[in-house]
Design a protein around this motif. Sequence first.
Motif, PDB file in Angstrom:
ATOM      1  N   TYR A  80      43.301  52.702  42.020  1.00  0.00           N
ATOM      2  CA  TYR A  80      44.062  51.463  42.275  1.00  0.00           C
ATOM      3  C   TYR A  80      44.853  51.046  41.040  1.00  0.00           C
ATOM      4  CZ  TYR A  80      41.259  51.358  46.455  1.00  0.00           C
ATOM      5  OH  TYR A  80      40.683  51.685  47.653  1.00  0.00           O
ATOM      6  N   ARG A  81      45.342  52.017  40.325  1.00  0.00           N
ATOM      7  CA  ARG A  81      46.122  51.745  39.128  1.00  0.00           C
ATOM      8  C   ARG A  81      47.407  50.979  39.490  1.00  0.00           C
ATOM      9  NH1 ARG A  81      45.353  54.177  34.322  1.00  0.00           N
ATOM     10  NH2 ARG A  81      44.121  55.811  35.336  1.00  0.00           N
ATOM     11  N   ASN A  82      47.628  49.841  38.823  1.00  0.00           N
ATOM     12  CA  ASN A  82      48.813  48.993  39.015  1.00  0.00           C
ATOM     13  C   ASN A  82      48.932  48.437  40.435  1.00  0.00           C
ATOM     14  OD1 ASN A  82      49.699  49.413  36.316  1.00  0.00           O
ATOM     15  ND2 ASN A  82      50.575  51.391  36.914  1.00  0.00           N
ATOM     16  N   GLU A  83      47.801  48.261  41.100  1.00  0.00           N
ATOM     17  CA  GLU A  83      47.812  47.693  42.447  1.00  0.00           C
ATOM     18  C   GLU A  83      47.057  46.362  42.476  1.00  0.00           C
ATOM     19  OE1 GLU A  83      46.776  50.432  45.536  1.00  0.00           O
ATOM     20  OE2 GLU A  83      47.763  52.116  44.558  1.00  0.00           O
ATOM     21  N   GLU A  84      47.219  45.651  43.592  1.00  0.00           N
ATOM     22  CA  GLU A  84      46.533  44.380  43.798  1.00  0.00           C
ATOM     23  C   GLU A  84      45.195  44.653  44.494  1.00  0.00           C
ATOM     24  OE1 GLU A  84      47.894  41.162  43.183  1.00  0.00           O
ATOM     25  OE2 GLU A  84      49.691  42.045  42.269  1.00  0.00           O
TER      26      GLU A  84
ATOM     27  N   VAL B 143      35.593  46.283  35.173  1.00  0.00           N
ATOM     28  CA  VAL B 143      36.042  47.679  35.235  1.00  0.00           C
ATOM     29  C   VAL B 143      37.434  47.743  35.862  1.00  0.00           C
ATOM     30  CG1 VAL B 143      35.604  49.957  36.243  1.00  0.00           C
ATOM     31  CG2 VAL B 143      33.703  48.594  35.359  1.00  0.00           C
ATOM     32  N   LEU B 144      37.630  46.998  36.927  1.00  0.00           N
ATOM     33  CA  LEU B 144      38.892  47.043  37.667  1.00  0.00           C
ATOM     34  C   LEU B 144      40.078  46.520  36.860  1.00  0.00           C
ATOM     35  CD1 LEU B 144      37.554  45.938  41.134  1.00  0.00           C
ATOM     36  CD2 LEU B 144      38.945  47.981  40.747  1.00  0.00           C
ATOM     37  N   VAL B 145      39.847  45.538  35.979  1.00  0.00           N
ATOM     38  CA  VAL B 145      40.966  44.959  35.237  1.00  0.00           C
ATOM     39  C   VAL B 145      41.665  45.985  34.349  1.00  0.00           C
ATOM     40  CG1 VAL B 145      40.032  42.618  35.253  1.00  0.00           C
ATOM     41  CG2 VAL B 145      39.415  44.169  33.385  1.00  0.00           C
ATOM     42  N   LYS B 146      40.982  47.067  34.036  1.00  0.00           N
ATOM     43  CA  LYS B 146      41.584  48.105  33.198  1.00  0.00           C
ATOM     44  C   LYS B 146      42.615  48.931  33.968  1.00  0.00           C
ATOM     45  CE  LYS B 146      37.157  48.580  30.775  1.00  0.00           C
ATOM     46  NZ  LYS B 146      36.029  49.497  30.480  1.00  0.00           N
ATOM     47  N   PHE B 147      42.589  48.831  35.279  1.00  0.00           N
ATOM     48  CA  PHE B 147      43.455  49.666  36.109  1.00  0.00           C
ATOM     49  C   PHE B 147      44.397  48.850  36.994  1.00  0.00           C
ATOM     50  CE2 PHE B 147      39.560  51.977  35.227  1.00  0.00           C
ATOM     51  CZ  PHE B 147      40.018  53.228  34.848  1.00  0.00           C
ATOM     52  N   ALA B 148      43.881  47.823  37.640  1.00  0.00           N
ATOM     53  CA  ALA B 148      44.654  47.089  38.639  1.00  0.00           C
ATOM     54  C   ALA B 148      45.709  46.189  38.007  1.00  0.00           C
ATOM     55  CB  ALA B 148      43.719  46.250  39.505  1.00  0.00           C
ATOM     56  N   LYS B 149      46.777  45.964  38.733  1.00  0.00           N
ATOM     57  CA  LYS B 149      47.804  45.015  38.304  1.00  0.00           C
ATOM     58  C   LYS B 149      47.228  43.611  38.299  1.00  0.00           C
ATOM     59  CE  LYS B 149      52.370  43.226  39.592  1.00  0.00           C
ATOM     60  NZ  LYS B 149      53.486  43.328  40.584  1.00  0.00           N
ATOM     61  N   THR B 150      46.545  43.253  39.396  1.00  0.00           N
ATOM     62  CA  THR B 150      45.896  41.946  39.500  1.00  0.00           C
ATOM     63  C   THR B 150      44.552  42.113  40.193  1.00  0.00           C
ATOM     64  OG1 THR B 150      48.053  40.880  39.750  1.00  0.00           O
ATOM     65  CG2 THR B 150      46.106  39.553  40.280  1.00  0.00           C
TER      66      THR B 150
ATOM     67  N   ASP C 235      39.218  34.855  31.309  1.00  0.00           N
ATOM     68  CA  ASP C 235      40.218  34.770  30.246  1.00  0.00           C
ATOM     69  C   ASP C 235      41.253  35.887  30.302  1.00  0.00           C
ATOM     70  OD1 ASP C 235      39.203  32.451  29.178  1.00  0.00           O
ATOM     71  OD2 ASP C 235      37.994  33.459  27.641  1.00  0.00           O
ATOM     72  N   LEU C 236      41.011  36.885  31.117  1.00  0.00           N
ATOM     73  CA  LEU C 236      41.929  38.021  31.187  1.00  0.00           C
ATOM     74  C   LEU C 236      43.179  37.652  31.982  1.00  0.00           C
ATOM     75  CD1 LEU C 236      39.295  40.829  31.793  1.00  0.00           C
ATOM     76  CD2 LEU C 236      40.589  40.414  29.697  1.00  0.00           C
ATOM     77  N   PRO C 237      44.348  38.080  31.526  1.00  0.00           N
ATOM     78  CA  PRO C 237      45.598  37.649  32.165  1.00  0.00           C
ATOM     79  C   PRO C 237      45.823  38.184  33.571  1.00  0.00           C
ATOM     80  CG  PRO C 237      46.020  39.304  30.471  1.00  0.00           C
ATOM     81  CD  PRO C 237      44.582  38.926  30.333  1.00  0.00           C
ATOM     82  N   ASN C 238      45.187  39.281  33.921  1.00  0.00           N
ATOM     83  CA  ASN C 238      45.408  39.842  35.258  1.00  0.00           C
ATOM     84  C   ASN C 238      44.274  39.519  36.230  1.00  0.00           C
ATOM     85  OD1 ASN C 238      43.667  41.558  33.841  1.00  0.00           O
ATOM     86  ND2 ASN C 238      44.355  43.396  34.945  1.00  0.00           N
ATOM     87  N   VAL C 239      43.546  38.433  35.960  1.00  0.00           N
ATOM     88  CA  VAL C 239      42.486  37.981  36.864  1.00  0.00           C
ATOM     89  C   VAL C 239      42.859  36.624  37.441  1.00  0.00           C
ATOM     90  CG1 VAL C 239      40.076  37.245  37.036  1.00  0.00           C
ATOM     91  CG2 VAL C 239      40.674  39.251  35.672  1.00  0.00           C
ATOM     92  N   LYS C 240      42.791  36.521  38.750  1.00  0.00           N
ATOM     93  CA  LYS C 240      43.025  35.254  39.431  1.00  0.00           C
ATOM     94  C   LYS C 240      41.786  34.926  40.268  1.00  0.00           C
ATOM     95  CE  LYS C 240      48.062  35.704  39.785  1.00  0.00           C
ATOM     96  NZ  LYS C 240      49.236  35.731  40.716  1.00  0.00           N
ATOM     97  N   GLN C 241      41.183  33.782  40.013  1.00  0.00           N
ATOM     98  CA  GLN C 241      39.973  33.403  40.729  1.00  0.00           C
ATOM     99  C   GLN C 241      40.284  32.436  41.861  1.00  0.00           C
ATOM    100  OE1 GLN C 241      37.050  31.053  38.654  1.00  0.00           O
ATOM    101  NE2 GLN C 241      35.358  31.796  39.925  1.00  0.00           N
ATOM    102  N   SER C 242      39.628  32.654  42.996  1.00  0.00           N
ATOM    103  CA  SER C 242      39.678  31.724  44.124  1.00  0.00           C
ATOM    104  C   SER C 242      38.257  31.272  44.399  1.00  0.00           C
ATOM    105  CB  SER C 242      40.271  32.401  45.367  1.00  0.00           C
ATOM    106  OG  SER C 242      41.610  32.799  45.137  1.00  0.00           O
ATOM    107  N   GLU C 243      37.925  30.065  43.920  1.00  0.00           N
ATOM    108  CA  GLU C 243      36.585  29.531  44.113  1.00  0.00           C
ATOM    109  C   GLU C 243      36.442  28.904  45.486  1.00  0.00           C
ATOM    110  OE1 GLU C 243      34.351  28.002  40.318  1.00  0.00           O
ATOM    111  OE2 GLU C 243      36.308  27.024  40.419  1.00  0.00           O
TER     112      GLU C 243
END
Length: 319
Positions: A144-148, A164-171, A192-200
């Motif tokens: 899932y490199r550069n994918e959502e 683990v996923l943040v190293k590969f995925a776009k978001t 704190d990572l820029p490519n992580v979006k949380q939905s609580e």
Amino acid sequence: MTEYIDADVLIIGGGPAGCSCALYTSRSSLKTYVLDKNPSVGALAITHKIANYPGVSNEVSGSDLLEMMRNQAISYGTTYLRAHVFSLDLSGEHKLVYTPEGVFRSRTIVLATGAMGRTSTLEGEKEFLGRGVSYCATCDAAFYRNEEVLVYGSNQEAVDEALVLVKFAKTVHWVTSGKPSRSTNRVDLLLDLPNVKQSERTKLLSIHGADDGLKYVNLKSIKDNKAYSLDVSGAFLYSTGTLPITDFLHGSIPLRADGGVDVDDNMMTSIPGVWAIGDIRNTPFKQAVVACSDGCIAAMSIDKYLNSRTEFRVDWVHK
């Protein structure tokens, strides 16, 4: 009078741990049986494709890799049987294993039943398993490199796998129906990572796609009761954990608080003549290669145990 099916080594479970152990014990001329309840439902068997197993350069499905392991063990003399174990008697020098196919009697027993797989609870989960739905980022993140992608769950496993996923995925869309417990580690690091979006306070309702794989998921906010869709190509589900499969033991072996079977450095349990390998130990690293390593260690320990050897000599030493 009971008629027994006799063995030197009886392995309960035919996954990578059990097959690896059987390969080594059979090569040591020990009469080895593998009893496997269902070869198509284990963690490795349902893995769509594997690209990180040592020595296998091409992508291979988990079921094909497992079949290769099984056939290799059989080629060295292992007897593989489909059988459901419903109880054990570990009290004597010779252990007894009760199945509908008969009573097995063995000098040693190896517990290799793995951990309980997740049951499909979401619409589309079973349909897209291996085609977008995954339970293992360590296994599948590189696809899932550069994918959502979406990670669903608030437990420690979800956090670790998302990292683990943040190293590969776009978001990485981290969806949680509730807040992680205070004992969950590295939550702040993840957020704190820029490519992580949380939905609580959000529920995953269903998973959708086409013949070529997953396309989107349907979510529902608990806060305002609004439903919406999210375009992703991967959904990593950790809302429910796994538990070692130990129901057939009926308390005959002590379990740790986390449900795993405790072993020593040689994979032997607290009962002499009984070993436990693979995910039944509830180790943090649930990988096929780790399970195979357990099987190898147990097999060499069993050889020593049965032959009263005081030291090991590896295969390539011939002096």
